[in-house]
Structure formats: structure tokens, C-alpha cells
Design an enzyme around this catalytic site. Sequence first.
Site, PDB file in Angstrom:
ATOM      1  CE1 TYR A 143      -2.921   3.070   1.229  1.00 41.64           C
ATOM      2  CE2 TYR A 143      -3.538   2.219   2.843  1.00 41.64           C
ATOM      3  CZ  TYR A 143      -3.522   2.981   1.997  1.00 41.64           C
ATOM      4  OH  TYR A 143      -4.578   4.102   1.686  1.00 41.64           O
ATOM      5  CE  LYS A 174      -5.728   1.465  -0.482  1.00 40.32           C
ATOM      6  NZ  LYS A 174      -5.488   2.766  -0.431  1.00 40.32           N
TER       7      LYS A 174
HETATM    8  C1  LIG Z   1      -5.896   9.558   0.971  1.00 43.86           C
HETATM    9  C2  LIG Z   1      -6.925   8.737   1.041  1.00 43.86           C
HETATM   10  O1  LIG Z   1      -7.800   8.915   2.036  1.00 43.86           O
HETATM   11  N1  LIG Z   1      -7.428   8.156   0.377  1.00 43.86           N
HETATM   12  C3  LIG Z   1      -8.160   7.856  -0.511  1.00 43.86           C
HETATM   13  C4  LIG Z   1      -9.286   8.427  -1.340  1.00 43.86           C
HETATM   14  O2  LIG Z   1      -9.685   7.138  -1.466  1.00 43.86           O
HETATM   15  C5  LIG Z   1      -9.390   9.880  -1.936  1.00 43.86           C
HETATM   16  O3  LIG Z   1     -10.568   9.546  -0.578  1.00 43.86           O
HETATM   17  C6  LIG Z   1      -9.739   9.733  -2.803  1.00 43.86           C
HETATM   18  O4  LIG Z   1      -9.178   9.816  -4.061  1.00 43.86           O
HETATM   19  C7  LIG Z   1     -10.496  11.220  -3.090  1.00 43.86           C
HETATM   20  O5  LIG Z   1      -9.635  11.996  -2.897  1.00 43.86           O
HETATM   21  C8  LIG Z   1      -8.025   6.150  -0.384  1.00 43.86           C
HETATM   22  O6  LIG Z   1      -6.504   6.499  -1.694  1.00 43.86           O
HETATM   23  C9  LIG Z   1      -7.746   5.526   0.813  1.00 43.86           C
HETATM   24  C10 LIG Z   1      -7.976   4.706   0.833  1.00 43.86           C
HETATM   25  O7  LIG Z   1      -7.495   3.097  -0.187  1.00 43.86           O
HETATM   26  C11 LIG Z   1      -7.444   3.975   2.417  1.00 43.86           C
HETATM   27  O8  LIG Z   1      -8.598   4.211   3.093  1.00 43.86           O
HETATM   28  O9  LIG Z   1      -7.331   2.351   2.174  1.00 43.86           O
END
Ligand SMILES: CC(=O)N[C@@H]([C@@H](O)[C@H](O)[C@H](O)CO)[C@@H](O)CC(=O)C(=O)O
Length: 321
Positions: A143, A174
Site C-alpha cells: 500500500y 495499491k
Molecule cells: C488519502 C485518501 O484517503 N485516499 C483515499 C481516496 O479514495 C480519496 O479519498 C479519494 O481519492 C478522494 O480524494 C484512498 O486512497 C484511501 C484508501 O484507499 C484507504 O482507505 O485505504
Amino acid sequence: MAFPKKKLQGLVAATITPMTENGEINFSVIGQYVDYLVKEQGVKNIFVNGTTGEGLSLSVSERRQVAEEWVTKGKDKLDQVIIHVGALSLKESQELAQHAAEIGADGIAVIAPFFLKPWTKDILINFLKEVAAAAPALPFYYYHIPALTGVKTVRAEELLDGILDKIPTFQGLKFSDTDLLDFGQCVDQNRQQQFAFLFGVDEQLLSALVMGATGAVGSTYNYLGKKTNQMLEAFEQKDFSLALNYQFCIQRFINFVVKLGFGVSQTKAIMTLVSGIPMGPPRLPLQKASREFTDSAEAKLKSLDFLSFTDLKDGNLEAGS
Ligand SMILES: CC(=O)N[C@@H]([C@@H](O)[C@H](O)[C@H](O)CO)[C@@H](O)CC(=O)C(=O)O
């Protein structure tokens, strides 16, 4: 077990950890949450205890219980349940990895430790290898989220170079970063492998699909899964103009909430609003989303046709109060 196991593809919801107003984990809604993802959003893969799930804010015992509940409730309904087991302590990470294997999870993922940091590829890979070895029959995902871990000296492309020699269970990446050069090179240099390349910046997913992403893990797939699946389908059908329309539409929402201040707390409020399932407040140090945020997000969702009045479920008006 023979590798690779069935490939993780399509959308993976980074699950929220529902909490009560008292800050305890609200296990009672997880069954309902599984059904909502599958039936309402068409999302059948989940990523548990990650960033969105406040995994690093939970105790080891809570992380074990949350993982177990998702695996149990997801049985025969979800395709894959990936458990994030990254921790600052190698021992804790190994314990969680072993536990994920015992409960029948489909894979584990690990971030770089972020307090005492690994500054080189070799050190980081040695840490990951020790965790992966605690669950030798489980697919392993790295990740990559440098903005949050602060481990910015090891590019994903570098880490993947020769990774199977060190971690034979390695099955995918990821990638939660906007560096599409790094992401593209991960894909390009590993074409002969069967790795899953899961993109983690929801507002840029279409660009990553062009670059070879095989799937995506993100917070917005909890409530925009259906819309994003339409984008994936348009991309699959090579209708790029339609796919771009979907991506722009999704971007309009994310851009709007980002300007208001967007993170895990706001994701909890939006998901409560859209699904009607109470996600509760986040745990400190995060602060609950404001009522103003939730009202503005709701208006935007409606204006984009992501939410109609009839979609509003009982009780969701308290989402951001
Ligand atoms: C920094 C962050 O929280 N990034 C999110 C994104 O889904 C993000 O919320 C989205 O792209 C909106 O900016 C995901 O990459 C996080 C994720 O997959 C996780 O919760 O593990």
C-alpha cells in the site's frame, strides 16, 4: 497455495469503520453495510482497516474484531476481503497478518512504517517481507501512500523491481499517489507478471486506467461505486468520451468537497447521508464533519443527480449534526 490467486480487479471499497456516538465500534451495522455495497453500489471487494477505516487509530484487538466481522458478514456475498495490517510495530503487523490468514481473508496489505521510517528500498522491503512471511498463504499487497506515511524516498517502481524474490506472495500494488509516471512504470516494467495494479486516487482513476490500472481502491466507491462502475464499463467498451463524462462528473463532486475540506470524517458523514447507515463520528484526532459540510455535500450530490430526494433514507438528516 499456488500464486497468483484469483486476481483482484474492479472496484474495491476502502471501508469505513462505523462507530457509535461514544466512540466504540458499531459492529451491528456491518452486515447491512455489506448488503448496501453489493446491492446498491455493485461493489464486491473491500479493503478493511486502511486509511478510510481509521485502521491506525484502532487498537490491535479492535482491528482483529473489525476484520473478523467483515469476513464473516461478507461470506458468500463479497468476492474479496483484503485486510490492511500495516503498523508501526513489526510484531503487531505480523500478528494481524497471521490473524487475517486464520479468519480466511483473501489478502493482506501493508503501508510503510511512518514514525521510525525505512529510508531505502532494501529496508522497506525487509520490513514488508517479515510481515508477508507471517501469512505465507495469503496474497500480499504493498500500500503506497507517501503523502500520509512520509516515506517519499522509495518510489513504487523501485520497490517492485525484483520483489518476488523477496516476497513470493506479492500480488499487487495499491497506489495512492498522483505520480502517474511512477504508476505507469510499475505497470510497464511488470507486464510479464500477473500483478494487480490498484489505483487509489478516485478523482484520477480514468487516467490510471489508460496507464494500465487493473482496479481501484478508494473511499468514494462506498457511495459513488455505481457511478464509477459505469465509468469502468464505458472504458471497457472503449467509449472514452462517455468514460470521461463520468470521470468529470465524479471530479465535480470530489473537487467541491475537497475545497470544503475533505477527509475520513467527511467520508463518514457523506456515507451516512447517502446510505442511511449510521457511520458515526471519527475517532480522535479526527473531528466530526460539520453540519454545514454535510448540507453543502448533500446539495451538491443532488445537483449532480448522485442523490435524489427519494434516495434519502430515514435518519440520515442527522449525518453531520
Ligand atoms: C488519502 C485518501 O484517503 N485516499 C483515499 C481516496 O479514495 C480519496 O479519498 C479519494 O481519492 C478522494 O480524494 C484512498 O486512497 C484511501 C484508501 O484507499 C484507504 O482507505 O485505504
